[in-house]
Enzyme design. Structure first.
Site, PDB file in Angstrom:
ATOM      1  CB  CYS A 129      93.524  92.955 -30.859  1.00  0.00           C
ATOM      2  SG  CYS A 129      92.995  92.901 -32.594  1.00  0.00           S
TER       3      CYS A 129
ATOM      4  CB  CYS B 182      93.322  97.039 -38.113  1.00  0.00           C
ATOM      5  SG  CYS B 182      91.707  96.910 -37.322  1.00  0.00           S
TER       6      CYS B 182
END
Length: 347
Positions: free
Chosen positions: A189, A92
């Site tokens: 997350c 990411c």
């Protein structure tokens, strides 16, 4: 004139305190919150917006949910489907987080990009490097090995010189008790604290081929038992697997056969590995014919190893000074010279 800085604001304590510290240091702070997998009324997003409003700083909410799903979620699932263990945070950082922050910095003519990572940045001999943070318990350099020079040349990290306990105490001292009391976010997350196995079941649905039962076999192809879906297991695992005796563990995963291959724990020791996907500083004096420090996992109890690296054709050969156990396909292996990150790759 004040230098303009784009700050990634997640709504957590670290990025919130970064906003406060940068503003107190005289920067013109522009906040940017990436909406990656939640709704716009998510508490963390609202907290970031409210802090920006209270500090009277410009704030941008960037909806990148579609690209996050296309890039990060797809990568996460595909790695498990192919018998590998992903590093979604590392992936990411390159494909979503820093890409969007850099684009916005260029669009708004900002001098710097900042985040709340516990790392530092160093310029040396025309090159920029990530350095370990001053808090060894919170150093996050391992997750940033694939950032480009374009990004690093603009990056600043307000918390790199501080310890987490100091940041929390400073928030309280400055009157931001609500920030000081924030719980620390842990793990991936989008998993939101849930087991990745349950997430995969919902994402792929229960009839996906990789989530079907398959054989547990030994090196001689003897069937010892059956498992519930090979993505639910990892290299080195020994518990909760039918037919695995004491002293045995998973030594490899065969996605084509949907099989877990078992063997002795000693089978997983190695002193070298070749990486086909890697990034390495072009300053060869930092690694050629020199020992480097090597981390094979992130924030855990594995201390790291000494070794050497060299480029062989299109791969990076990594030679450890001692045997290393259970290097897992898909994980990041990261290289340092002292406290300076000089490269990394995917095993």
């Amino acid at each position: 004139m004040k230098k303009r800085v784009i700050l990634g604001m997640s709504g957590g304590m670290d990025s919130s305190m970064s906003a406060i510290l940068l503003q107190r240091q005289g920067y013109e702070v522009i906040g940017a919150t990436l909406q990656t997998h939640t709704e716009a009324n998510d508490k963390n997003i609202v907290d970031a917006q409210n802090l920006a409003k209270s500090l009277q700083i410009e704030h941008h909410l960037i909806d990148c949910r579609n690209e996050f799903k296309k890039e990060v979620i797809t990568y996460f699932a595909d790695e498990y489907i192919n018998g590998r263990t992903p590093n979604p945070c590392v992936y990411c950082n390159r494909t979503i987080k820093w890409k969007y922050l850099l684009d916005l910095a260029l669009q708004l003519d900002c001098d710097h990009i900042a985040t709340g990572h516990y790392v530092r940045v160093l310029k040396e001999n025309k090159y920029f490097y990530i350095q370990k943070g001053m808090d060894p318990a919170k150093d996050q350099s391992y997750f940033l090995w694939n950032l480009s020079q374009d990004v690093l040349s603009k990056a600043i990290f307000p918390l790199g010189q501080l310890k987490k306990t100091e940041v929390r105490a400073l928030a309280s001292e400055l009157g931001y008790q609500n920030i000081a009391d924030k719980k620390e976010s842990m793990g991936v997350c989008f998993l939101a604290g849930t087991d990745y196995r349950n997430y995969l079941k919902k994402l792929l649905t229960s009839d996906h081929p990789s989530l079907q039962p398959g054989p547990v076999i030994d090196s001689n192809n003897n069937v010892l038992g059956h498992h519930e879906g090979f993505p639910f297991y990892t290299i080195g695992q020994k518990r909760g697997i039918e037919g695995v005796a004491n002293g045995q563990c998973v030594v490899s995963i065969n996605p084509e056969r949907r099989a877990l291959i078992t063997g002795k724990k000693s089978d997983l020791f190695t002193n070298q590995i070749h990486l086909h996907e890697y990034s390495l500083t072009t300053d060869k004096s930092l690694w050629q014919d020199r020992e480097v420090f090597i981390r094979v996992r992130g924030l855990d109890s594995v201390p790291g190893y000494q070794g050497k690296i060299e480029i062989n054709n299109n791969s990076l050969a990594v030679y450890f000074n001692e045997d290393v156990w259970a290097i897992t396909p898909g994980q990041s292996i990261v290289f340092y010279q002292d406290d300076k990150l000089i490269g990394g790759g995917i095993s």
